[in-house]
Scaffold this motif. Structure first.
Motif, PDB file in Angstrom:
ATOM      1  N   GLY A  65       0.913  -1.172   0.196  1.00 55.55           N
ATOM      2  CA  GLY A  65       0.054  -0.218  -0.139  1.00 55.55           C
ATOM      3  C   GLY A  65       0.950   1.385   0.156  1.00 55.55           C
ATOM      4  O   GLY A  65       1.837   1.167   0.476  1.00 55.55           O
ATOM      5  N   TYR A  66       0.178   2.157  -0.659  1.00 56.75           N
ATOM      6  CA  TYR A  66       0.880   3.690  -0.633  1.00 56.75           C
ATOM      7  C   TYR A  66       0.084   4.657   0.192  1.00 56.75           C
ATOM      8  O   TYR A  66      -0.777   4.149   0.748  1.00 56.75           O
ATOM      9  CB  TYR A  66       1.221   3.952  -2.245  1.00 56.75           C
ATOM     10  CG  TYR A  66       2.191   5.393  -2.161  1.00 56.75           C
ATOM     11  CD1 TYR A  66       3.241   5.581  -1.465  1.00 56.75           C
ATOM     12  CD2 TYR A  66       1.389   6.377  -2.801  1.00 56.75           C
ATOM     13  CE1 TYR A  66       3.892   6.607  -1.539  1.00 56.75           C
ATOM     14  CE2 TYR A  66       1.991   7.412  -2.821  1.00 56.75           C
ATOM     15  CZ  TYR A  66       3.316   7.705  -2.468  1.00 56.75           C
ATOM     16  OH  TYR A  66       4.099   8.805  -2.358  1.00 56.75           O
ATOM     17  N   THR A  67       0.307   5.861   0.095  1.00 57.46           N
ATOM     18  CA  THR A  67      -0.377   6.889   0.836  1.00 57.46           C
ATOM     19  C   THR A  67      -1.814   7.000   0.490  1.00 57.46           C
ATOM     20  O   THR A  67      -2.317   6.896  -0.450  1.00 57.46           O
ATOM     21  CB  THR A  67       0.380   8.248   0.478  1.00 57.46           C
ATOM     22  OG1 THR A  67       1.630   8.229   0.705  1.00 57.46           O
ATOM     23  CG2 THR A  67      -0.306   9.549   1.394  1.00 57.46           C
ATOM     24  N   ALA A  68      -2.631   7.217   1.351  1.00 58.21           N
ATOM     25  CA  ALA A  68      -3.977   7.531   1.040  1.00 58.21           C
ATOM     26  C   ALA A  68      -4.370   8.380   0.193  1.00 58.21           C
ATOM     27  O   ALA A  68      -3.877   9.355   0.250  1.00 58.21           O
ATOM     28  CB  ALA A  68      -4.804   7.774   2.559  1.00 58.21           C
ATOM     29  N   LEU A  98      10.400   6.297  -7.001  1.00 52.39           N
ATOM     30  CA  LEU A  98      10.147   5.242  -6.338  1.00 52.39           C
ATOM     31  C   LEU A  98       9.653   5.642  -4.976  1.00 52.39           C
ATOM     32  O   LEU A  98       9.948   6.403  -4.399  1.00 52.39           O
ATOM     33  CB  LEU A  98      11.700   4.455  -6.187  1.00 52.39           C
ATOM     34  CG  LEU A  98      11.244   2.994  -5.337  1.00 52.39           C
ATOM     35  CD1 LEU A  98      10.638   2.015  -6.147  1.00 52.39           C
ATOM     36  CD2 LEU A  98      12.782   2.653  -5.239  1.00 52.39           C
ATOM     37  N   LYS A  99       8.568   4.814  -4.968  1.00 56.18           N
ATOM     38  CA  LYS A  99       7.698   5.364  -3.751  1.00 56.18           C
ATOM     39  C   LYS A  99       7.860   4.143  -2.517  1.00 56.18           C
ATOM     40  O   LYS A  99       8.052   2.927  -2.770  1.00 56.18           O
ATOM     41  CB  LYS A  99       6.205   5.532  -3.934  1.00 56.18           C
ATOM     42  CG  LYS A  99       5.886   6.319  -4.947  1.00 56.18           C
ATOM     43  CD  LYS A  99       6.374   7.969  -4.296  1.00 56.18           C
ATOM     44  CE  LYS A  99       5.990   9.045  -5.207  1.00 56.18           C
ATOM     45  NZ  LYS A  99       6.578  10.166  -4.485  1.00 56.18           N
ATOM     46  N   ALA A 100       8.163   4.349  -1.291  1.00 56.05           N
ATOM     47  CA  ALA A 100       8.252   3.616  -0.038  1.00 56.05           C
ATOM     48  C   ALA A 100       6.957   3.096   0.126  1.00 56.05           C
ATOM     49  O   ALA A 100       5.718   3.837  -0.068  1.00 56.05           O
ATOM     50  CB  ALA A 100       8.687   4.371   1.171  1.00 56.05           C
ATOM     51  N   MET A 101       6.757   1.767   0.257  1.00 57.26           N
ATOM     52  CA  MET A 101       5.481   1.227   0.430  1.00 57.26           C
ATOM     53  C   MET A 101       5.304   0.600   1.820  1.00 57.26           C
ATOM     54  O   MET A 101       6.150   0.228   2.541  1.00 57.26           O
ATOM     55  CB  MET A 101       5.379   0.249  -0.637  1.00 57.26           C
ATOM     56  CG  MET A 101       5.542   0.506  -2.163  1.00 57.26           C
ATOM     57  SD  MET A 101       4.176   1.639  -2.885  1.00 57.26           S
ATOM     58  CE  MET A 101       2.966   0.630  -3.159  1.00 57.26           C
TER      59      MET A 101
END
Length: 163
Positions: A65-68, A98-101
């Motif tokens: 999941g990523y940010t709401a 690249l996103k932290a998940m």
């Protein structure tokens, strides 16, 4: 109503999928390979923080999941998922970053090729439909290395002027 495109018999083992889109303020599947990747082999990307990306091979899953609300707000975004068969190699990018998940389901699903319909803009049915637009989608049947992912983001941003 939701418009859905389906492409039958898409084979994916490792993959990298880019999508240029804008979405309203509701949860939607941007794409899903499978009638329901939660319970069948396949993969998806959603505008949801609960389970943004999922890969499922032989009942072994990796879900993150990523940010709401990451895909909400009716703004154009370029997103990508790259999957090399491992949890560590299941990566998510937005506008070239690249996103932290948050790992919700930790697994190494492997590289078994799944041949199934690729649904664009919703789940089969159509359910969990996108309220918004998709400008372009690019599918690679390999997990691209970071420098190639950056090159595709640069190409898409030059073409669509998203960020």
């Amino acid at each position: 109503g939701t418009q859905i495109m389906n492409i039958p018999s898409v084979p994916l083992g490792p993959f990298t999928i880019f999508i240029v889109f804008r979405a309203g303020n509701s949860v939607a599947l941007l794409y899903e390979q499978s009638v329901n990747a939660n319970t069948n082999a396949g993969c998806y990307m959603a505008t949801d923080n609960g389970q943004t990306i999922l890969a499922n091979r032989s009942s072994v899953q990796d879900g993150k999941g990523y940010t709401a609300g990451w895909g909400f707000g009716n703004v154009w975004l370029i997103a990508a998922v790259s999957f090399d068969g491992t949890g560590a190699g299941h990566r998510f990018f937005v506008n070239g970053v690249l996103k932290a998940m948050t790992t919700n389901i930790a697994g190494n699903p492997g590289l078994a090729t799944v041949v199934d319909t690729l649904f664009v803009g919703a789940r089969s049915g159509p359910t969990v439909g996108l309220v918004g637009n998709i400008a372009e989608m690019i599918v690679y049947n390999s997990a691209l290395q970071t420098q190639y992912i950056a090159g595709v983001f640069n190409y898409l941003n030059r073409k669509w002027a998203v960020y």
